[in-house]
Design a protein around this motif. Structure first.
Motif, mmCIF file in Angstrom:
data_model
loop_
_atom_site.group_PDB
_atom_site.id
_atom_site.type_symbol
_atom_site.label_atom_id
_atom_site.label_comp_id
_atom_site.label_asym_id
_atom_site.label_seq_id
_atom_site.Cartn_x
_atom_site.Cartn_y
_atom_site.Cartn_z
ATOM 1 N N GLN A 1 57.927 20.635 45.110
ATOM 2 C CA GLN A 1 57.444 19.863 43.961
ATOM 3 C C GLN A 1 56.162 20.458 43.393
ATOM 4 O O GLN A 1 55.994 20.550 42.172
ATOM 5 N N VAL A 2 55.261 20.856 44.271
ATOM 6 C CA VAL A 2 54.002 21.450 43.819
ATOM 7 C C VAL A 2 54.264 22.740 43.062
ATOM 8 O O VAL A 2 53.650 23.012 42.013
ATOM 9 N N VAL A 3 55.186 23.562 43.567
ATOM 10 C CA VAL A 3 55.511 24.818 42.884
ATOM 11 C C VAL A 3 56.108 24.537 41.509
ATOM 12 O O VAL A 3 55.722 25.167 40.510
ATOM 13 N N ALA A 4 57.044 23.579 41.431
ATOM 14 C CA ALA A 4 57.658 23.250 40.145
ATOM 15 C C ALA A 4 56.622 22.707 39.158
ATOM 16 O O ALA A 4 56.644 23.054 37.968
ATOM 17 N N THR A 5 55.704 21.889 39.632
ATOM 18 C CA THR A 5 54.659 21.353 38.762
ATOM 19 C C THR A 5 53.712 22.442 38.295
ATOM 20 O O THR A 5 53.293 22.471 37.124
ATOM 21 N N THR A 6 53.375 23.372 39.187
ATOM 22 C CA THR A 6 52.484 24.475 38.826
ATOM 23 C C THR A 6 53.114 25.351 37.752
ATOM 24 O O THR A 6 52.452 25.735 36.771
ATOM 25 N N VAL A 7 54.384 25.682 37.917
ATOM 26 C CA VAL A 7 55.072 26.512 36.915
ATOM 27 C C VAL A 7 55.159 25.779 35.586
ATOM 28 O O VAL A 7 54.983 26.383 34.515
ATOM 29 N N MET A 8 55.422 24.453 35.626
ATOM 30 C CA MET A 8 55.503 23.677 34.392
ATOM 31 C C MET A 8 54.177 23.672 33.642
ATOM 32 O O MET A 8 54.135 23.901 32.424
ATOM 33 N N LEU A 9 53.077 23.453 34.353
ATOM 34 C CA LEU A 9 51.768 23.452 33.703
ATOM 35 C C LEU A 9 51.414 24.833 33.176
ATOM 36 O O LEU A 9 50.816 24.963 32.093
ATOM 37 N N GLU A 10 51.768 25.862 33.924
ATOM 38 C CA GLU A 10 51.437 27.221 33.504
ATOM 39 C C GLU A 10 52.173 27.620 32.231
ATOM 40 O O GLU A 10 51.653 28.367 31.414
ATOM 41 N N ARG A 11 53.373 27.090 32.049
ATOM 42 C CA ARG A 11 54.133 27.412 30.839
ATOM 43 C C ARG A 11 53.646 26.619 29.630
ATOM 44 O O ARG A 11 53.699 27.128 28.507
ATOM 45 N N LYS A 12 53.195 25.406 29.835
ATOM 46 C CA LYS A 12 52.856 24.546 28.704
ATOM 47 C C LYS A 12 51.402 24.702 28.242
ATOM 48 O O LYS A 12 51.099 24.436 27.082
ATOM 49 N N LEU A 13 50.505 25.101 29.139
ATOM 50 C CA LEU A 13 49.099 25.223 28.761
ATOM 51 C C LEU A 13 48.842 26.563 28.074
ATOM 52 O O LEU A 13 49.527 27.553 28.350
ATOM 53 N N PRO A 14 47.848 26.629 27.197
ATOM 54 C CA PRO A 14 47.502 27.909 26.562
ATOM 55 C C PRO A 14 47.003 28.929 27.588
ATOM 56 O O PRO A 14 46.493 28.580 28.649
ATOM 57 N N ASN B 1 57.534 5.983 34.608
ATOM 58 C CA ASN B 1 57.268 7.426 34.587
ATOM 59 C C ASN B 1 55.939 7.777 35.251
ATOM 60 O O ASN B 1 55.685 8.955 35.542
ATOM 61 N N VAL B 2 55.085 6.791 35.503
ATOM 62 C CA VAL B 2 53.826 7.056 36.214
ATOM 63 C C VAL B 2 54.111 7.573 37.622
ATOM 64 O O VAL B 2 53.320 8.339 38.189
ATOM 65 N N MET B 3 55.262 7.191 38.189
ATOM 66 C CA MET B 3 55.608 7.685 39.526
ATOM 67 C C MET B 3 55.777 9.193 39.563
ATOM 68 O O MET B 3 55.699 9.806 40.626
ATOM 69 N N TYR B 4 56.029 9.810 38.415
ATOM 70 C CA TYR B 4 56.154 11.273 38.373
ATOM 71 C C TYR B 4 54.865 11.953 38.835
ATOM 72 O O TYR B 4 54.899 13.016 39.471
ATOM 73 N N PHE B 5 53.735 11.351 38.542
ATOM 74 C CA PHE B 5 52.444 11.957 38.876
ATOM 75 C C PHE B 5 52.095 11.765 40.345
ATOM 76 O O PHE B 5 51.072 12.289 40.797
ATOM 77 N N ALA B 6 52.908 11.020 41.076
ATOM 78 C CA ALA B 6 52.680 10.903 42.521
ATOM 79 C C ALA B 6 52.982 12.197 43.247
ATOM 80 O O ALA B 6 52.523 12.399 44.377
ATOM 81 N N ARG B 7 53.729 13.125 42.624
ATOM 82 C CA ARG B 7 54.051 14.387 43.279
ATOM 83 C C ARG B 7 52.828 15.278 43.447
ATOM 84 O O ARG B 7 52.881 16.257 44.203
ATOM 85 N N GLY B 8 51.749 14.980 42.794
ATOM 86 C CA GLY B 8 50.541 15.767 42.976
ATOM 87 C C GLY B 8 49.775 15.421 44.228
ATOM 88 O O GLY B 8 48.777 16.082 44.539
ATOM 89 N N PHE B 9 50.210 14.420 44.979
ATOM 90 C CA PHE B 9 49.526 13.980 46.190
ATOM 91 C C PHE B 9 50.501 14.054 47.362
ATOM 92 O O PHE B 9 51.630 13.568 47.274
ATOM 93 N N GLN B 10 50.059 14.657 48.450
ATOM 94 C CA GLN B 10 50.930 14.876 49.597
ATOM 95 C C GLN B 10 51.368 13.569 50.243
ATOM 96 O O GLN B 10 52.440 13.487 50.836
ATOM 97 N N MET B 11 50.557 12.521 50.131
ATOM 98 C CA MET B 11 50.898 11.244 50.739
ATOM 99 C C MET B 11 52.000 10.530 49.967
ATOM 100 O O MET B 11 52.832 9.820 50.552
#
Length: 509
Positions: free
Chosen positions: A402-415, A270-280
Motif C-alpha cells: 500500500q505504501v509503495v502504491a501510494t508513493t507512486v500515485m503521489l509521485e505521478r500527480k505532484l509537480p 473515503n476518509v478510510m483511504y487515508f488510513a493506509r498511510g499509518f501502519q496501525m
C-alpha cells in the motif's frame, strides 16, 4: 532471438540454471552498454527481463540481476558502500513503473521483492522524505473539504411548507427553496462560497482520476485492492453526485436530498483511504475491502433471496389486517424494510398483544428466525473470521505494498519541483547517465563467530544424545533405569555447559 531467450530464462523454475544461461547469452552480446543491449529490449507487454523478473516474483533472478548492476564504491574494514543501479526501479522517469508493476500483480511472490535491497531502501527514502508529509497534508486537506461540504448540506436552503397535508402519514414540515430564494441573506452568501469549493473539489477529483483510468484500464484500476480500487469507485461516484446536486439546484428540481445524502456517505467513507498511510490502520482497510467485496457480496445474494421470500409472506399475512395496529407491514416496500431489520436483529419481532395475531405469522416468523439469525448470520461471521485470519498473515506485506502504491500515485500527480529525483547521478562517479542509490553495509565479524559457536554447541548436544541412545540399546532390562538416569544426568550437564557458554558469549558481546 537472444532477447526472447532471456525472457524465457526469467520464467524458468530452475533458478540457478537460468542465471548461468543468462550470463552466457549476455557474454555474446555486442551492445552490452548501448541502447541496443539485449537486457533493454522490452517484450510485447513492454517488460524488459528485469521488470519481468519482478512481475513474476522471481527473487533469485532479481537478486542476480541487481548484483550485476551494483558498483562497490569503497570498503573500509566492516563498512562497505555500494551503488545500486535504480534506473528501471525508480518510478520518477518511467511510464511503466517497476514498483507499480509489483504492487499491481496478483502474485504474492512479487511483493516479497519489496523487502530486498535496494527496493526496500528506495521506497523507504521516498516515503519518509516526501510521501508521508504530502500524504498527511492531503488527508488533512480532504477532511477540511468534507467538513465544508457537510456544513453546506446541514444549512441547505429550506422554507416552511405552505400546502396542506394529503394524508395522515404525511410528516413533511419544510420544503426546498427555489433558486431565486436560495441566495438572498448574508448566510446564503457564506454557504455559496462553501458550495463553490465543494463543486471545484469534485471537478478536480474527476480531472485527476480519469487520466489514470485511461492509462491503466478500468478493470485493473478498480479491481486492485492494494491500488485502492474500491476507494477510487467511491470518490468518483461522490464527485458525480456533487455535480448532479449542482444541476438540480440550478434547475430548481426537487429531490436534491437523494444525491446529497449519497455524496455525504461516500465522501466520509473515503476518509478510510487515508488510513493506509499509518501502519496501525493500513491493514484494516485491506481487511474491510476483502470482506465487503469478497464475503459480503456473496452473502448479500443469499440474504436478498431470504428477505424477498419472507417479506412477501409477511405482507400477504397482514394484508387483511388493520395497518393502524400493526403498521410494520402496511405495504410491500415497508415489509421489505422491516424484514431486513429483522434479519439483522435490529428490531424484535413486531407484535401487538392487544389484538389477535394471525396464526401463520408465528409459524413463518419461527422459520425466519431459525434460518436468518441462527444459520446465516453465524455463517457470515465464520466467513469474515476466516478472511481476517488469512489477511492477518499478510498484513505487514500488504501494508508495504500500500505504501509503495501510494508513493507512486503521489509521485505521478505532484509537480516535478515538489518531488525531486531520488539517488545519485552516475556522472559524479563516471558511470554515465544512470541513477544510483548509495547504501552502506556493515559486516560484523563477531556475528560469524557466534554462528560457529552455535553450531559447535548443537554438535556437542547431538553427540551426547547419540552416545546416550547407544548405551540404552546395549543395556539389559536390569540396567535400564541406571542408564536412563545417567543419560538424563549427561543431558542436564550438557545443557548446563551450553547455558554457561551462552552466558559467556552474551557478556562478551
Amino acid at each position: 532471438i537472444g532477447n526472447t531467450v532471456l525472457h524465457i530464462l526469467v520464467l524458468q523454475p530452475s533458478k540457478t540454471f537460468a542465471c548461468h544461461m543468462y550470463s552466457l547469452i549476455l557474454s555474446y552480446d555486442r551492445n552490452k552498454e548501448g541502447p541496443g543491449s539485449l537486457e533493454l529490449i522490452p517484450n510485447n507487454e513492454g517488460l524488459t527481463p528485469f521488470k519481468l523478473a519482478g512481475v513474476e516474483g522471481n527473487t533469485v533472478m532479481f537478486q542476480y540481476l541487481m548484483q550485476k548492476r551494483k558498483q562497490n564504491l569503497w570498503s573500509f574494514g566492516p563498512l562497505t558502500t555500494v551503488l545500486y543501479d535504480i534506473t528501471e526501479i525508480d518510478s520518477w522517469a518511467e511510464d511503466q513503473s517497476f514498483l507499480e508493476l509489483i504492487v499491481s500483480t496478483k502474485k504474492r511472490e512479487a511483493r516479497q521483492i519489496l523487502d530486498l535491497t535496494p527496493v526496500k531502501e528506495l521506497v523507504s527514502l521516498k516515503w519518509n522524505m516526501y510521501g508521508r508529509p504530502y500524504f498527511c497534508f492531503l488527508a488533512l486537506f480532504y477532511i477540511l473539504y468534507m467538513v465544508c461540504f457537510t456544513m453546506c448540506c446541514v444549512y441547505r436552503p429550506l422554507k416552511p411548507r405552505t400546502g396542506n397535508r394529503t394524508s395522515s402519514r404525511d410528516n413533511t414540515v419544510y420544503v426546498q427553496k427555489m433558486l431565486q430564494e436560495s441566495y438572498v441573506a448574508y448566510e446564503d452568501e457564506l454557504r455559496l462560497v462553501g458550495e463553490l469549493i465543494t463543486v471545484i473539489g469534485a471537478v478536480v477529483i474527476l480531472v485527476l482520476e480519469i487520466p489514470d483510468i485511461l492509462r491503466v484500464g478500468a478493470a485493473k484500476y478498480f479491481g486492485q485492492t492494494i491500488l485502492g480500487g474500491p476507494f477510487h469507485i467511491i470518490v468518483i461516484t461522490y464527485a458525480c453526485m456533487i455535480l448532479v446536486t449542482m444541476v438540480m439546484r440550478l434547475t430548481s428540481t426537487t429531490g436534491e436530498v437523494v444525491p446529497m445524502s449519497f455524496a455525504l456517505v461516500l465522501g466520509w467513507c473515503n476518509v478510510m483511504y487515508f488510513a493506509r498511510g499509518f501502519q496501525m490502520l493500513g491493514p484494516f482497510t485491506i481487511m474491510i475491502q476483502k470482506m465487503i467485496f469478497g464475503d459480503l457480496m456473496r452473502f448479500c445474494w443469499l440474504m436478498a433471496v431470504v428477505i424477498l421470500g419472507f417479506a412477501s409472506a409477511f405482507y400477504i399475512i397482514f394484508q387483511t389486517e388493520n395497518p393502524e395496529n400493526l403498521g410494520q407491514f402496511y405495504n410491500y416496500p415497508m415489509s421489505l424494510f422491516t424484514t431486513f431489520e429483522l434479519f439483522l436483529t435490529i428490531i424484535d419481532g413486531p407484535a401487538n398483544y392487544d389484538v389477535d395475531l394471525p396464526f401463520m405469522y408465528s409459524v413463518v416468523y419461527f422459520a425466519f428466525a431459525i434460518i436468518a439469525t441462527l444459520l446465516m448470520l453465524n455463517l457470515l461471521i465464520a466467513m469474515m473470521g476466516d478472511t481476517h485470519w488469512r489477511v492477518a498473515h499478510e498484513q505487514d506485506e500488504l501494508w508495504r505494498a500500500q505504501v509503495v502504491a501510494t508513493t507512486v500515485m503521489l509521485e505521478r500527480k505532484l509537480p516535478r519541483c515538489l518531488w525531486p529525483r531520488s539517488g545519485i547521478c552516475g556522472r559524479e562517479f563516471g558511470l554515465g547517465d544512470r541513477w544510483y542509490l548509495r547504501i552502506e553495509d556493515r559486516v560484523d565479524p563477531n556475528k560469524h563467530k557466534m554462528m560457529r559457536y552455535t553450531e559447535a554447541f548443537k554438535a556437542q548436544d547431538r553427540d551426547n544424545y547419540d552416545k546416550g541412545s547407544e548405551k540404552l540399546e546395549t543395556s539389559g532390562d536390569t540396567l535400564c533405569k541406571k542408564e536412563l538416569s545417567a543419560l538424563s544426568l549427561s543431558r542436564s550437564t550438557s545443557r548446563m555447559s551450553s547455558h554457561r557458554g551462552w552466558e559467556i558469549l552474551r557478556r562478551n558481546t
